[in-house]
Enzyme design. Structure first.
Site, PDB file in Angstrom:
ATOM      1  N   GLU A 148       4.566 -10.132  15.230  1.00 21.19           N
ATOM      2  CA  GLU A 148       4.217 -10.349  16.453  1.00 21.19           C
ATOM      3  C   GLU A 148       4.946 -11.894  16.773  1.00 21.19           C
ATOM      4  O   GLU A 148       5.551 -12.031  17.477  1.00 21.19           O
ATOM      5  CB  GLU A 148       2.625 -10.109  16.382  1.00 21.19           C
ATOM      6  CG  GLU A 148       2.557  -9.493  17.980  1.00 21.19           C
ATOM      7  CD  GLU A 148       0.991  -9.122  18.171  1.00 21.19           C
ATOM      8  OE1 GLU A 148      -0.024  -8.638  17.293  1.00 21.19           O
ATOM      9  OE2 GLU A 148       0.251 -10.074  18.973  1.00 21.19           O
TER      10      GLU A 148
ATOM     11  N   ARG B 176       0.967  -1.088   0.457  1.00 19.46           N
ATOM     12  CA  ARG B 176       0.471   0.132   0.398  1.00 19.46           C
ATOM     13  C   ARG B 176       0.983   1.213   0.333  1.00 19.46           C
ATOM     14  O   ARG B 176       0.530   2.878  -0.478  1.00 19.46           O
ATOM     15  CB  ARG B 176      -0.538  -0.226   1.083  1.00 19.46           C
ATOM     16  CG  ARG B 176      -1.984  -1.373   1.062  1.00 19.46           C
ATOM     17  CD  ARG B 176      -2.590  -0.996   2.161  1.00 19.46           C
ATOM     18  NE  ARG B 176      -2.447  -1.522   3.220  1.00 19.46           N
ATOM     19  CZ  ARG B 176      -1.851  -2.804   3.422  1.00 19.46           C
ATOM     20  NH1 ARG B 176      -2.676  -3.831   2.567  1.00 19.46           N
ATOM     21  NH2 ARG B 176      -1.486  -3.097   4.977  1.00 19.46           N
TER      22      ARG B 176
HETATM   23  P1  AMP Z   1       3.838  -2.037  11.863  1.00 18.03           P
HETATM   24  O1  AMP Z   1       5.244  -2.455  11.718  1.00 18.03           O
HETATM   25  O2  AMP Z   1       3.752  -2.554  13.399  1.00 18.03           O
HETATM   26  O3  AMP Z   1       4.483  -0.325  11.955  1.00 18.03           O
HETATM   27  O4  AMP Z   1       3.251  -2.462  10.474  1.00 18.03           O
HETATM   28  C1  AMP Z   1       3.426  -1.874   9.476  1.00 18.03           C
HETATM   29  C2  AMP Z   1       2.774  -2.161   8.519  1.00 18.03           C
HETATM   30  O5  AMP Z   1       1.864  -3.252   8.717  1.00 18.03           O
HETATM   31  C3  AMP Z   1       2.362  -1.330   7.646  1.00 18.03           C
HETATM   32  O6  AMP Z   1       2.558  -1.779   6.392  1.00 18.03           O
HETATM   33  C4  AMP Z   1       0.608  -1.405   7.773  1.00 18.03           C
HETATM   34  O7  AMP Z   1      -0.032  -1.861   6.288  1.00 18.03           O
HETATM   35  C5  AMP Z   1      -0.059  -3.211   7.823  1.00 18.03           C
HETATM   36  N1  AMP Z   1      -0.390  -2.878   9.798  1.00 18.03           N
HETATM   37  C6  AMP Z   1      -0.595  -3.229  10.854  1.00 18.03           C
HETATM   38  N2  AMP Z   1      -1.026  -3.220  11.516  1.00 18.03           N
HETATM   39  C7  AMP Z   1      -2.314  -2.470  10.887  1.00 18.03           C
HETATM   40  C8  AMP Z   1      -3.983  -2.277  11.465  1.00 18.03           C
HETATM   41  N3  AMP Z   1      -4.185  -2.096  12.375  1.00 18.03           N
HETATM   42  N4  AMP Z   1      -4.485  -1.589  10.024  1.00 18.03           N
HETATM   43  C9  AMP Z   1      -3.723  -1.308   8.883  1.00 18.03           C
HETATM   44  N5  AMP Z   1      -2.659  -2.063   8.216  1.00 18.03           N
HETATM   45  C10 AMP Z   1      -1.827  -2.613   9.654  1.00 18.03           C
END
Ligand code: AMP
Length: 172
Positions: free
Chosen positions: A97, A60
């Site tokens: 996670e 995205r």
């Molecule tokens: P993070 O590495 O935890 O910051 O997760 C970010 C990535 O995971 C991004 O590329 C988001 O598209 C996806 N992502 C994580 N959590 C969500 C969520 N609650 N809703 C949509 N996309 C998420």
């Protein structure tokens, strides 16, 4: 204006697994007024920042990154999941996670000292952005900012990627 964008994002409970509230930006992207407004508001923030290249994170982040790059008149670079980029790459592995994941960038995607903006749809824990920061730093790019449509405040991604600065349009 931002409230309209907030309304255009769809909440999908328990995706991709139970307990996760997925912020689905596809509904924002498919609405022409919301999509244009999102790109205009985000790009406005960088008009005077002399960005040379935007790094979009699969998948995205490609949408956000390419649209911003067009508006700002700069290049766009892809950070992709393993095995997708055809030329020589650098890799960064980061923890999720459960387990780990890897992202790749072409070794010649960024020139030393170029002013770089990192773009994705959403900042959650910051693990993904942190891996991309490592890739850009390996290429000696100068990270100006990390830009997201959505930021999930409680997950403290902003703290994780500090001292790099974060801009987000919509916070939850
Ligand atoms: P993070 O590495 O935890 O910051 O997760 C970010 C990535 O995971 C991004 O590329 C988001 O598209 C996806 N992502 C994580 N959590 C969500 C969520 N609650 N809703 C949509 N996309 C998420």
């Amino acid at each position: 204006m931002v409230d309209k964008l907030r309304e255009a994002i769809r909440d999908v409970p328990d995706f991709p697994k139970e307990g996760i509230l997925f912020k689905d930006i596809t509904t924002l992207c498919q609405d022409p007024v919301s999509f244009q407004r999102m790109v205009d508001l985000m790009s406005h923030h960088y008009l005077d920042k002399d960005i040379d290249v935007i790094v979009g994170i699969e998948a995205r982040g490609f949408i956000v990154g390419a649209a911003l790059a067009y508006k700002l008149g700069c290049g766009v670079v892809l950070v992709r999941k393993p095995g997708k980029l055809p030329y020589k790459t650098h890799k960064a592995t980061y923890t999720l996670e459960y387990g780990e994941d890897t992202l790749e960038i072409h070794q010649d995607a960024i020139k030393k000292g170029q002013r770089v903006l990192i773009a994705d749809d959403l900042l959650a824990t910051g693990g993904t952005a942190e891996a991309v920061i490592k890739l850009v730093e390996k290429l000696e790019g100068n990270i100006v900012d990390c830009s997201f449509i959505v930021e999930l405040n409680d997950l403290k991604g902003r703290e994780r990627i500090a001292p790099h600065s974060v801009f987000s349009l919509i916070k939850y």
